[in-house]
Design a protein around this motif. Structure first.
Motif, PDB file in Angstrom:
ATOM      1  N   LEU A   3       0.869  -1.183  -0.070  1.00 44.00           N
ATOM      2  CA  LEU A   3       0.022   0.128  -0.115  1.00 44.00           C
ATOM      3  C   LEU A   3       0.820   1.078   0.031  1.00 44.00           C
ATOM      4  CD1 LEU A   3      -2.701   1.255   0.124  1.00 44.00           C
ATOM      5  CD2 LEU A   3      -2.781   1.127   2.584  1.00 44.00           C
ATOM      6  N   GLU A   4       1.898   1.145   0.756  1.00 42.95           N
ATOM      7  CA  GLU A   4       2.716   2.506   0.978  1.00 42.95           C
ATOM      8  C   GLU A   4       3.219   2.834  -0.382  1.00 42.95           C
ATOM      9  OE1 GLU A   4       6.078   4.807   0.905  1.00 42.95           O
ATOM     10  OE2 GLU A   4       6.282   2.697   0.684  1.00 42.95           O
ATOM     11  N   LEU A   5       3.870   1.885  -1.107  1.00 38.62           N
ATOM     12  CA  LEU A   5       4.486   2.040  -2.322  1.00 38.62           C
ATOM     13  C   LEU A   5       3.469   2.482  -3.490  1.00 38.62           C
ATOM     14  CD1 LEU A   5       6.744   2.014  -4.333  1.00 38.62           C
ATOM     15  CD2 LEU A   5       6.475  -0.427  -4.554  1.00 38.62           C
ATOM     16  N   ALA A   6       2.057   1.963  -3.473  1.00 35.98           N
ATOM     17  CA  ALA A   6       1.242   2.119  -4.365  1.00 35.98           C
ATOM     18  C   ALA A   6       0.631   3.691  -4.277  1.00 35.98           C
ATOM     19  CB  ALA A   6       0.096   1.214  -4.083  1.00 35.98           C
ATOM     20  N   LEU A   7       0.569   4.159  -2.868  1.00 33.95           N
ATOM     21  CA  LEU A   7       0.293   5.472  -2.540  1.00 33.95           C
ATOM     22  C   LEU A   7       1.218   6.343  -3.254  1.00 33.95           C
ATOM     23  CD1 LEU A   7      -1.253   5.065   1.160  1.00 33.95           C
ATOM     24  CD2 LEU A   7      -2.298   5.584  -1.179  1.00 33.95           C
ATOM     25  N   ARG A   8       2.224   6.048  -3.107  1.00 37.19           N
ATOM     26  CA  ARG A   8       3.612   6.835  -3.593  1.00 37.19           C
ATOM     27  C   ARG A   8       3.447   6.890  -5.229  1.00 37.19           C
ATOM     28  NH1 ARG A   8       9.132   5.689  -2.716  1.00 37.19           N
ATOM     29  NH2 ARG A   8       8.442   3.823  -2.289  1.00 37.19           N
ATOM     30  N   MET A   9       3.030   5.901  -5.651  1.00 40.34           N
ATOM     31  CA  MET A   9       3.026   5.863  -7.205  1.00 40.34           C
ATOM     32  C   MET A   9       1.712   6.662  -7.638  1.00 40.34           C
ATOM     33  SD  MET A   9       3.562   1.882  -7.870  1.00 40.34           S
ATOM     34  CE  MET A   9       3.195   1.909  -9.629  1.00 40.34           C
ATOM     35  N   CYS A  10       0.548   6.725  -6.959  1.00 40.44           N
ATOM     36  CA  CYS A  10      -0.337   7.471  -7.127  1.00 40.44           C
ATOM     37  C   CYS A  10      -0.197   8.883  -6.859  1.00 40.44           C
ATOM     38  CB  CYS A  10      -1.509   7.244  -6.162  1.00 40.44           C
ATOM     39  SG  CYS A  10      -2.400   5.641  -6.606  1.00 40.44           S
ATOM     40  N   GLU A  11       0.553   9.524  -5.999  1.00 44.40           N
ATOM     41  CA  GLU A  11       1.129  10.700  -5.894  1.00 44.40           C
ATOM     42  C   GLU A  11       1.817  11.212  -7.032  1.00 44.40           C
ATOM     43  OE1 GLU A  11       0.190  13.318  -3.581  1.00 44.40           O
ATOM     44  OE2 GLU A  11      -1.424  11.635  -3.012  1.00 44.40           O
ATOM     45  N   ALA A  12       2.669  10.410  -7.454  1.00 42.85           N
ATOM     46  CA  ALA A  12       3.495  10.777  -8.607  1.00 42.85           C
ATOM     47  C   ALA A  12       2.511  11.080  -9.919  1.00 42.85           C
ATOM     48  CB  ALA A  12       4.545   9.725  -8.911  1.00 42.85           C
ATOM     49  N   ALA A  13       1.806  10.254 -10.039  1.00 40.45           N
ATOM     50  CA  ALA A  13       0.712  10.346 -11.139  1.00 40.45           C
ATOM     51  C   ALA A  13      -0.094  11.675 -10.954  1.00 40.45           C
ATOM     52  CB  ALA A  13      -0.120   9.174 -11.320  1.00 40.45           C
ATOM     53  N   LEU A  14      -0.501  11.952  -9.831  1.00 42.00           N
ATOM     54  CA  LEU A  14      -1.508  13.158  -9.636  1.00 42.00           C
ATOM     55  C   LEU A  14      -0.346  14.668  -9.791  1.00 42.00           C
ATOM     56  CD1 LEU A  14      -3.251  12.094  -6.345  1.00 42.00           C
ATOM     57  CD2 LEU A  14      -4.103  12.135  -8.738  1.00 42.00           C
ATOM     58  N   LYS A  15       1.011  14.474  -9.371  1.00 38.79           N
ATOM     59  CA  LYS A  15       1.665  15.465  -9.779  1.00 38.79           C
ATOM     60  C   LYS A  15       2.035  15.633 -11.019  1.00 38.79           C
ATOM     61  CE  LYS A  15       4.128  15.372  -5.284  1.00 38.79           C
ATOM     62  NZ  LYS A  15       5.237  14.942  -4.491  1.00 38.79           N
ATOM     63  N   GLN A  16       2.186  14.714 -11.878  1.00 40.83           N
ATOM     64  CA  GLN A  16       2.485  15.103 -13.246  1.00 40.83           C
ATOM     65  C   GLN A  16       0.992  15.254 -13.919  1.00 40.83           C
ATOM     66  OE1 GLN A  16       5.167  14.456 -14.955  1.00 40.83           O
ATOM     67  NE2 GLN A  16       4.132  15.011 -16.754  1.00 40.83           N
ATOM     68  N   ALA A  17      -0.157  14.884 -13.326  1.00 37.60           N
ATOM     69  CA  ALA A  17      -1.206  15.223 -13.820  1.00 37.60           C
ATOM     70  C   ALA A  17      -1.525  17.018 -13.855  1.00 37.60           C
ATOM     71  CB  ALA A  17      -2.576  14.738 -13.531  1.00 37.60           C
ATOM     72  N   ALA A  18      -0.938  17.454 -12.700  1.00 37.63           N
ATOM     73  CA  ALA A  18      -1.049  18.897 -12.293  1.00 37.63           C
ATOM     74  C   ALA A  18      -0.117  19.674 -13.218  1.00 37.63           C
ATOM     75  CB  ALA A  18      -0.551  19.368 -10.838  1.00 37.63           C
ATOM     76  N   ARG A  19       1.043  19.032 -13.587  1.00 36.57           N
ATOM     77  CA  ARG A  19       2.159  19.500 -14.511  1.00 36.57           C
ATOM     78  C   ARG A  19       1.391  19.480 -15.893  1.00 36.57           C
ATOM     79  NH1 ARG A  19       5.826  16.807 -11.182  1.00 36.57           N
ATOM     80  NH2 ARG A  19       6.050  15.067 -12.302  1.00 36.57           N
ATOM     81  N   GLU A  20       0.655  18.575 -16.243  1.00 35.08           N
ATOM     82  CA  GLU A  20       0.128  18.157 -17.590  1.00 35.08           C
ATOM     83  C   GLU A  20      -1.124  19.344 -17.751  1.00 35.08           C
ATOM     84  OE1 GLU A  20       1.067  16.237 -20.102  1.00 35.08           O
ATOM     85  OE2 GLU A  20       2.638  15.344 -19.265  1.00 35.08           O
ATOM     86  N   GLY A  21      -1.609  19.721 -16.642  1.00 41.13           N
ATOM     87  CA  GLY A  21      -3.218  20.298 -16.896  1.00 41.13           C
ATOM     88  C   GLY A  21      -4.255  19.360 -16.901  1.00 41.13           C
ATOM     89  N   ALA A  22      -4.013  18.123 -16.500  1.00 37.81           N
ATOM     90  CA  ALA A  22      -5.152  17.242 -16.552  1.00 37.81           C
ATOM     91  C   ALA A  22      -5.613  16.837 -15.402  1.00 37.81           C
ATOM     92  CB  ALA A  22      -4.405  15.749 -17.137  1.00 37.81           C
ATOM     93  N   VAL A  23      -6.924  16.438 -15.218  1.00 40.25           N
ATOM     94  CA  VAL A  23      -7.664  16.116 -13.940  1.00 40.25           C
ATOM     95  C   VAL A  23      -7.765  14.496 -14.192  1.00 40.25           C
ATOM     96  CG1 VAL A  23      -9.651  16.430 -12.626  1.00 40.25           C
ATOM     97  CG2 VAL A  23      -8.614  18.293 -13.917  1.00 40.25           C
ATOM     98  N   ILE A  24      -7.287  13.842 -13.444  1.00 38.88           N
ATOM     99  CA  ILE A  24      -7.129  12.502 -13.458  1.00 38.88           C
ATOM    100  C   ILE A  24      -7.656  11.520 -12.507  1.00 38.88           C
ATOM    101  CG2 ILE A  24      -5.415  12.484 -15.043  1.00 38.88           C
ATOM    102  CD1 ILE A  24      -3.673  11.284 -12.676  1.00 38.88           C
ATOM    103  N   SER A  25      -7.746  10.345 -12.587  1.00 34.60           N
ATOM    104  CA  SER A  25      -8.100   9.124 -11.480  1.00 34.60           C
ATOM    105  C   SER A  25      -6.968   8.334 -11.888  1.00 34.60           C
ATOM    106  CB  SER A  25      -9.364   8.390 -11.710  1.00 34.60           C
ATOM    107  OG  SER A  25     -10.428   9.269 -11.576  1.00 34.60           O
ATOM    108  N   VAL A  26      -6.364   7.474 -10.694  1.00 32.68           N
ATOM    109  CA  VAL A  26      -5.233   6.682 -10.997  1.00 32.68           C
ATOM    110  C   VAL A  26      -5.302   5.344 -10.091  1.00 32.68           C
ATOM    111  CG1 VAL A  26      -3.836   8.170  -9.456  1.00 32.68           C
ATOM    112  CG2 VAL A  26      -2.702   6.529 -10.769  1.00 32.68           C
TER     113      VAL A  26
END
Length: 134
Positions: A3-26
């Motif tokens: 779970l801890e690793l999966a949460l960090r992965m989700c956070e990385a995707a959300l940060k990239q989405a913010a840079r991309e200007g996207a609103v996502i689910s991961v």
């Protein structure tokens, strides 16, 4: 996959989405396609709750990024692509590999939905980079 690793992965995707200007689910799934973590940005479409896990499952099951599966999926069911009601075969899903060489295996998958196909892939790649550098 934990779970801890999966949460960090989700956070990385959300940060990239913010840079991309996207609103996502991961979503991050384990090797059996079981959901380990799911996050949805405020304002993300409701379809992402099904599409992101479906992309993660398809990538893990087929051992390939879902962007590579899309052309085969578009042509209809065939001998080279297993069909399952949970699989989503459009860009945004990436398999997560464990070990290398003869012991190489898929340990799970990450799936992203909500942006353009390129944005979804970029966000999934950001999440998978956390996996690779764990």
């Amino acid at each position: 996959m934990d779970l801890e690793l999966a949460l960090r992965m989700c956070e990385a995707a959300l940060k990239q989405a913010a840079r991309e200007g996207a609103v996502i689910s991961v979503a991050v799934v384990d090797s059996g396609g079981h959901l380990v973590s799911f996050q949805r940005m405020e304002g993300a479409g409701f379809a992402g709750a099904s599409l992101a896990p479906g992309k993660a499952c398809a990538a893990a099951a087929h051992r390939r990024p879902t962007a590579e599966l899309a052309p085969t999926a578009a042509s209809g069911p065939g001998e080279h692509l297993s069909w399952h009601d949970r699989f989503v075969c459009v860009g945004g899903g990436i398999p997560l590999w464990a070990d290398y060489g003869e012991t190489e295996r898929v340990a799970g998958g990450v799936g992203v939905s909500g942006g353009t196909a390129d944005q979804d892939v970029a966000c999934a790649e950001a999440a998978s980079s956390v996996w690779r550098t764990r």
